[in-house]
Design a protein around this motif. Structure first.
Motif, PDB file in Angstrom:
ATOM      1  N   SER A  46     -11.693   8.093  12.756  1.00 44.29           N
ATOM      2  CA  SER A  46     -11.392   7.536  11.441  1.00 44.29           C
ATOM      3  C   SER A  46     -11.981   6.130  11.330  1.00 44.29           C
ATOM      4  O   SER A  46     -12.015   5.376  12.287  1.00 44.29           O
ATOM      5  N   ARG A  47     -12.452   5.803  10.130  1.00 42.55           N
ATOM      6  CA  ARG A  47     -13.003   4.473   9.852  1.00 42.55           C
ATOM      7  C   ARG A  47     -12.453   3.979   8.519  1.00 42.55           C
ATOM      8  O   ARG A  47     -11.947   4.751   7.718  1.00 42.55           O
ATOM      9  N   CYS A  48     -12.646   2.719   8.257  1.00 47.67           N
ATOM     10  CA  CYS A  48     -12.176   2.099   7.031  1.00 47.67           C
ATOM     11  C   CYS A  48     -13.244   2.204   5.942  1.00 47.67           C
ATOM     12  O   CYS A  48     -14.404   1.898   6.170  1.00 47.67           O
ATOM     13  N   PHE A  49     -12.813   2.646   4.759  1.00 48.44           N
ATOM     14  CA  PHE A  49     -13.686   2.730   3.591  1.00 48.44           C
ATOM     15  C   PHE A  49     -12.995   2.034   2.434  1.00 48.44           C
ATOM     16  O   PHE A  49     -11.774   2.039   2.328  1.00 48.44           O
ATOM     17  N   THR A  50     -13.778   1.426   1.557  1.00 52.73           N
ATOM     18  CA  THR A  50     -13.224   0.732   0.402  1.00 52.73           C
ATOM     19  C   THR A  50     -13.373   1.597  -0.849  1.00 52.73           C
ATOM     20  O   THR A  50     -14.156   2.535  -0.879  1.00 52.73           O
ATOM     21  N   GLY A  51     -12.633   1.246  -1.864  1.00 59.07           N
ATOM     22  CA  GLY A  51     -12.744   1.958  -3.131  1.00 59.07           C
ATOM     23  C   GLY A  51     -11.652   1.536  -4.085  1.00 59.07           C
ATOM     24  O   GLY A  51     -10.872   0.628  -3.809  1.00 59.07           O
ATOM     25  N   ASP A  52     -11.583   2.241  -5.207  1.00 56.23           N
ATOM     26  CA  ASP A  52     -10.518   2.012  -6.184  1.00 56.23           C
ATOM     27  C   ASP A  52      -9.847   3.336  -6.539  1.00 56.23           C
ATOM     28  O   ASP A  52      -9.278   3.502  -7.600  1.00 56.23           O
ATOM     29  N   TYR A  53      -9.911   4.295  -5.638  1.00 54.21           N
ATOM     30  CA  TYR A  53      -9.390   5.633  -5.865  1.00 54.21           C
ATOM     31  C   TYR A  53      -7.884   5.695  -5.606  1.00 54.21           C
ATOM     32  O   TYR A  53      -7.328   4.931  -4.825  1.00 54.21           O
ATOM     33  N   VAL A  54      -7.241   6.596  -6.291  1.00 51.62           N
ATOM     34  CA  VAL A  54      -5.823   6.878  -6.099  1.00 51.62           C
ATOM     35  C   VAL A  54      -5.615   8.342  -6.477  1.00 51.62           C
ATOM     36  O   VAL A  54      -6.323   8.871  -7.345  1.00 51.62           O
ATOM     37  N   LYS A  55      -4.674   9.006  -5.836  1.00 49.87           N
ATOM     38  CA  LYS A  55      -4.397  10.408  -6.154  1.00 49.87           C
ATOM     39  C   LYS A  55      -4.108  10.566  -7.637  1.00 49.87           C
ATOM     40  O   LYS A  55      -3.382   9.762  -8.225  1.00 49.87           O
ATOM     41  N   SER A  56      -4.649  11.593  -8.238  1.00 46.64           N
ATOM     42  CA  SER A  56      -4.407  11.841  -9.662  1.00 46.64           C
ATOM     43  C   SER A  56      -2.926  12.079  -9.929  1.00 46.64           C
ATOM     44  O   SER A  56      -2.420  11.746 -10.991  1.00 46.64           O
ATOM     45  N   SER A  57      -2.215  12.619  -8.955  1.00 52.00           N
ATOM     46  CA  SER A  57      -0.796  12.919  -9.115  1.00 52.00           C
ATOM     47  C   SER A  57       0.106  11.719  -8.828  1.00 52.00           C
ATOM     48  O   SER A  57       1.325  11.837  -8.826  1.00 52.00           O
ATOM     49  N   ALA A  58      -0.477  10.538  -8.594  1.00 54.75           N
ATOM     50  CA  ALA A  58       0.311   9.362  -8.204  1.00 54.75           C
ATOM     51  C   ALA A  58       1.190   8.831  -9.328  1.00 54.75           C
ATOM     52  O   ALA A  58       2.138   8.123  -9.085  1.00 54.75           O
ATOM     53  N   GLY A  59       0.869   9.156 -10.556  1.00 54.90           N
ATOM     54  CA  GLY A  59       1.686   8.697 -11.668  1.00 54.90           C
ATOM     55  C   GLY A  59       1.134   7.436 -12.315  1.00 54.90           C
ATOM     56  O   GLY A  59       0.199   6.816 -11.832  1.00 54.90           O
ATOM     57  N   ALA A  60       1.760   7.061 -13.410  1.00 53.61           N
ATOM     58  CA  ALA A  60       1.276   5.945 -14.216  1.00 53.61           C
ATOM     59  C   ALA A  60       1.415   4.593 -13.521  1.00 53.61           C
ATOM     60  O   ALA A  60       0.723   3.652 -13.844  1.00 53.61           O
ATOM     61  N   ALA A  61       2.331   4.485 -12.562  1.00 56.01           N
ATOM     62  CA  ALA A  61       2.540   3.201 -11.885  1.00 56.01           C
ATOM     63  C   ALA A  61       1.319   2.794 -11.061  1.00 56.01           C
ATOM     64  O   ALA A  61       1.110   1.619 -10.791  1.00 56.01           O
ATOM     65  N   PHE A  62       0.533   3.783 -10.657  1.00 54.66           N
ATOM     66  CA  PHE A  62      -0.649   3.502  -9.862  1.00 54.66           C
ATOM     67  C   PHE A  62      -1.863   3.931 -10.646  1.00 54.66           C
ATOM     68  O   PHE A  62      -1.921   5.033 -11.167  1.00 54.66           O
ATOM     69  N   LYS A  63      -2.833   3.068 -10.730  1.00 47.94           N
ATOM     70  CA  LYS A  63      -4.015   3.410 -11.499  1.00 47.94           C
ATOM     71  C   LYS A  63      -5.272   2.994 -10.749  1.00 47.94           C
ATOM     72  O   LYS A  63      -5.244   2.111  -9.892  1.00 47.94           O
TER      73      LYS A  63
END
Length: 166
Positions: A46-63
C-alpha cells in the motif's frame, strides 16, 4: 494528514506521521473514521495517494473537493513503448492510471484520485529491475532500487520463506 498553519498562508500541505504509514497494517486502527470514506487499505503493498474523492454513499456531510490523502494497494504495470502505468485499488474499484498521471475518476466515488506519473512512480518496482539479482523478490515482495521489501515472515534478501529445520 492534511494540515494548515499560520506559516503555510492557509495552503494545505500533507504531513506524514507514524500513524499514517500505509505499509503498516496496524495503522488502520488509527484511521477508522477515514477508512470508511475513502476505502483505505493499510498493509504490505500500500502507498499514499492524494485526491478529493469520497464514497458516493458517504452522504451530504462529506463532499468532493476537499484534498486528502489515502492509503491504497497498487501495482505497477509495463505499458507499450516503455510507458509504465500504475493500477490503484480503491475499495472494490480498480483505477487504471494513464502513463503520464493526472486526476482520474473512480467508479462509486465523487471526485478524483491523483495518479502519479507511471515511469517516475514505478522506477525500480517492476519485476525486471530485480531480474536475476534477487529472484524477482520470490514473486511476493516489492522491488525498489534493486532491494526487496518483503512481507512479514519472509527473509529480507529475496523474500523466500524462512527455512525450517527438523
Amino acid at each position: 494528514m492534511c494540515i494548515r498553519d499560520s506559516f503555510s498562508d492557509n495552503c494545505p500541505y500533507f504531513f506524514a506521521d507514524d500513524k499514517g504509514r500505509c505499509d503498516n497494517s496496524k495503522n488502520s486502527q488509527f484511521n477508522s473514521d477515514t477508512d470508511a470514506l475513502y476505502d483505505q487499505y493499510f498493509g504490505f503493498g500500500s502507498r499514499c495517494f492524494t485526491g478529493d474523492y469520497v464514497k458516493s454513499s458517504a452522504g451530504a456531510a462529506f463532499k468532493k473537493g476537499e484534498a486528502h490523502n489515502g492509503c491504497h494497494n497498487f501495482k505497477c504495470e509495463e505499458g507499450t513503448g516503455g510507458n509504465n502505468y500504475v493500477v490503484i485499488q480503491v475499495g472494490g474499484s480498480t483505477v487504471v492510471c494513464p502513463p503520464q498521471g493526472g486526476p482520474v475518476s473512480i467508479d462509486g466515488y465523487q471526485g478524483t484520485i491523483n495518479c502519479p506519473n507511471g515511469n517516475e512512480f514505478c522506477k525500480g518496482t517492476l519485476a525486471n529491475s530485480c531480474a536475476g539479482v534477487l529472484n524477482y523478490c520470490s514473486g511476493v515482495g516489492k522491488c525498489l532500487a534493486n532491494k526487496c521489501f518483503c512481507p512479514l515472515g519472509r527473509e529480507t534478501l529475496t523474500c523466500t520463506p524462512p527455512s525450517v529445520t527438523f
